[in-house]
Design an enzyme around this catalytic site. Sequence first.
Site, short mmCIF file in Angstrom:
data_model
loop_
_atom_site.label_atom_id
_atom_site.label_comp_id
_atom_site.label_asym_id
_atom_site.label_seq_id
_atom_site.Cartn_x
_atom_site.Cartn_y
_atom_site.Cartn_z
N GLU A 54 44.68 43.95 83.06
CA GLU A 54 43.23 43.94 83.32
C GLU A 54 42.79 42.87 84.32
O GLU A 54 41.94 43.11 85.15
CB GLU A 54 42.48 43.76 82.00
CG GLU A 54 42.81 44.85 81.02
CD GLU A 54 42.04 44.75 79.72
OE1 GLU A 54 40.87 44.37 79.75
OE2 GLU A 54 42.63 45.07 78.68
N GLU A 95 49.53 38.96 73.57
CA GLU A 95 48.25 39.53 73.16
C GLU A 95 48.28 39.89 71.67
O GLU A 95 47.31 39.68 70.95
CB GLU A 95 48.00 40.79 73.99
CG GLU A 95 46.78 41.59 73.57
CD GLU A 95 46.58 42.81 74.45
OE1 GLU A 95 47.57 43.32 75.00
OE2 GLU A 95 45.43 43.25 74.57
#
Length: 904
Positions: free
Chosen positions: A476, A785
């Site tokens: 992202e 993450e």
Amino acid sequence: MARRSCHTLRVEHLDSPLMIEATRPRFSWIVEHPQDSYQLTVRDAAGTVAWDSGVVGGGQTTLVEYRGEPLERDADYLWTVHSFSGTAVHTAESSFATAPDLAAWEAEWIEPVQESTHHEQYSFLDWIKGETEPLPVDQRLRPAQLVRQDLEIRPELARARLYATAHGVYSAWLNGQRISDEVLAPGFDSYRHRLSVQAYDVLAMLLPGANTMGFVLADGWWSGRIGLTGTSAQFGDRLALTWQLHLGFTDGSTQVITSDSSSCSAAGPWNYSDLFIGEHYDARRADDSWLLPGFGQQGWTPVSSLGVDARTLVPFRGEPVRRVAQLPVASVEHRADGVLLDFGQVIAGRLRLKLRGQPRGQHITIEHTETLDARGEWFQNIVGMNKEQTDHYICAGDAVEEWEPEFTFHGFRYARLTGLDTLDPEYATAVVVSSDLEQTGSFSSSDARLNRLHQNVVWSQRANFLSIPTDCPQRERAGWSGDIQVFAEAAANNAGVCTFLSRWMENLRADQLPDGRIPILSPRSEHDEQSALESPGVGAIVAAAGWSDAVAILPWKLYERYGDPRVLEENYPAVCRWVEYQALEAERGLPSALEDLPLSPRRRARQRLLFNTGPHFGDWLTPSTLDGDLPLHEAMDRAPKLTSELVAPMFQIHSLDLAARMAAVLGHLADAAQFSQRAARVRAAFAAEYLDDDASLPVALQGMYALALGLEILPAAQRRRAGEHLAALVRSRGDRLDTGFLSTPFLLDALWDTGHQDLARTLLWQDKAPSWLYEVDRGATTIWEAWDAVDPAGVPRQVSMNHYAFGCVDEWLFRKVAGLAPSAPGWREISIDPDFSCGLSHAEASVQTPLGQAAVSWTVEHGQLTVNTVVPYGAGAVLNLPGQQIRLAPGTSVHQMDLLVTAN
Ligand code: BGC
């Protein structure tokens, strides 16, 4: 060489900046002596004194505000500090330059002849469905553009400053020489509102007579593929450039040469270059003669002029993106599917290759990934639209050729090369790309795993502090506000983040909506707006608890770390608008479970105070909510559904608290009182609605208690009991954490402060998932993450291996394990309070604070404790030893005590 006694001169936190906008810049320096008084002088380029502070008594060494003659724009200044100590005077000198008046920008925007960027628009839903673009990459992407302009320079040049920016990303040359080591200029900003202009000192590159200015322009953040969905053209679909060359001559005359329609452009050797997809470079077409005067320009086309438009231009503030490190190959394997390179470290960056004797036209492909699969085979952990992360190089056929992509970077540890039979390991280097911040912190201990954990955080920080603070450097690269607010404190130990984050805050504020909402990410594009309107579930979120509150949390953390009230001043109005939005929203609706219930007027009144509706991410990625067989995107919806109603009002209270504290520092005392009263009312409403007599909250998750304790939501009398609930929840998960993004930074303290120190230690040392050391044991070199990004059998998931958010624990390593933390803004007071019982025999940490180095190093050996400390001049410190507190003066000290005796 001995360190000078007065050093590290900074203007507005920066070393010799060229783009100071402030009319009253602040000066800082570091001293290695007790300063009794100081004197600052600022001289212009002609040597005329613009300001002489006179001798000012006292020890102030940071953020001394300029109070001289009005500073000229676009001018160079030298400043000198005399720091007096007893009979000694220590002198140091530095420089700064002021920004030009960008409102008076006179250069045209010039646009190379080009195809527009191919429009690839994907919604959040498309992303969930895994849509892919039907056309192959090379039919969709367009070449980078070369732009050249010849200039005639008069003799007797004394000063030359180039100001430039672009739609796209650019690199610039003068007479064949790169004008700077900066990469990916102008960086990422919320381009609809702000576009940074860079300043370069180019005096040494210009010659009297004919000169040539050359630029290469590629899509970058402006028109390339960015964000979760990999959507292109989010800010524009055409590349353009504008620059001004400001010249000063020895006779005092000046001249401004600007970009104009005498420029010509052509497609160069870059067939395409996209930040996400990668770069395709044909070295057969590389010919640098276009960068020099006298170039024929056959086949080149005049650019078109778009006229002058200075509306969004702002001076670049902060440190540019650079190549900050280079890593050699750790291992090379020649396999059937290509040459596999392992750099031993997950990074954001790219490969530099040296090739020997390759045939002309040989096509080399370079793929990148962060992990291999459990069997050691190639595995792409990041997939989806425009997430190729693949570069291509077509060889020129020279005896030796060297190449590194210019306008892209990748998140990777491994690279796979095809089109090459063999590669000498010395010929491949991983080039780490990051905003070039001063590295300020260090931590190490007697435990190799904790040391690796700290290193993993540093690497994730480096990879995600790339122009803006991002969530991850591969999927992202978005400026998610929640991620940086949970990580900011840890970040501020490791690097000088004040200007970097202040610049990002400028973007965040520019993206604030008219109704006061602070977006969940910044820079935010029109596509982001549209996608939120069209998307279901979390895809529809515009502002969210714990994300939007970054507008209050970050400035406050920066103030605590750097002691700079201007950070508060800049952000205070935006914070006020955000808390007003929360209040209005609180009045508007009821949580769905209450909507049809007959509520008493008192309950209704309480509910009207609570910001407890609307979609939020809640305590995002809470591990237990992801258990089970639901598809990931459905499982991810669980934490928001379960926790938002509690999380949102808790952050509402926190933002009100911070607004009150900011107002107090800024001297808005009536505001401060008003915000405190509001916070107290919302707190009381929260307690009445959600807390029972036994201090239980309606959602039995660790994160709710960690937040309620960490954000001081609960009445003091209920804290201990709430801590017991938290401890019980931790124990029921097998002494493992079960906290999400927002609550993880508070978990260890919440246990510690309520009397569960051992459990906090157990969590730090836990190595079964989810835990920090589980990742370390699985060979992590960055923070993941998801706690289970790799399962115990080594099977990786398709998630990011490089998200700093859970690395917030690094702040605990500094503050509790080594024992080093500020206890007053700007480290004026320091707390040295190690946990000698944490299970280590040694730990040490140091931070280059605004006042100088603060450090602690402790060792327990044969029952003997030794603590070495360094306290910077200008600071005071308190050292906590078992059974005693010692007030420390600046300088170094050593303390020893017999622990066995104390224990008895
Ligand atoms: C990002 C996060 C971000 C989140 C919002 C994710 O896709 O990677 O780090 O904060 O979305 O919930």
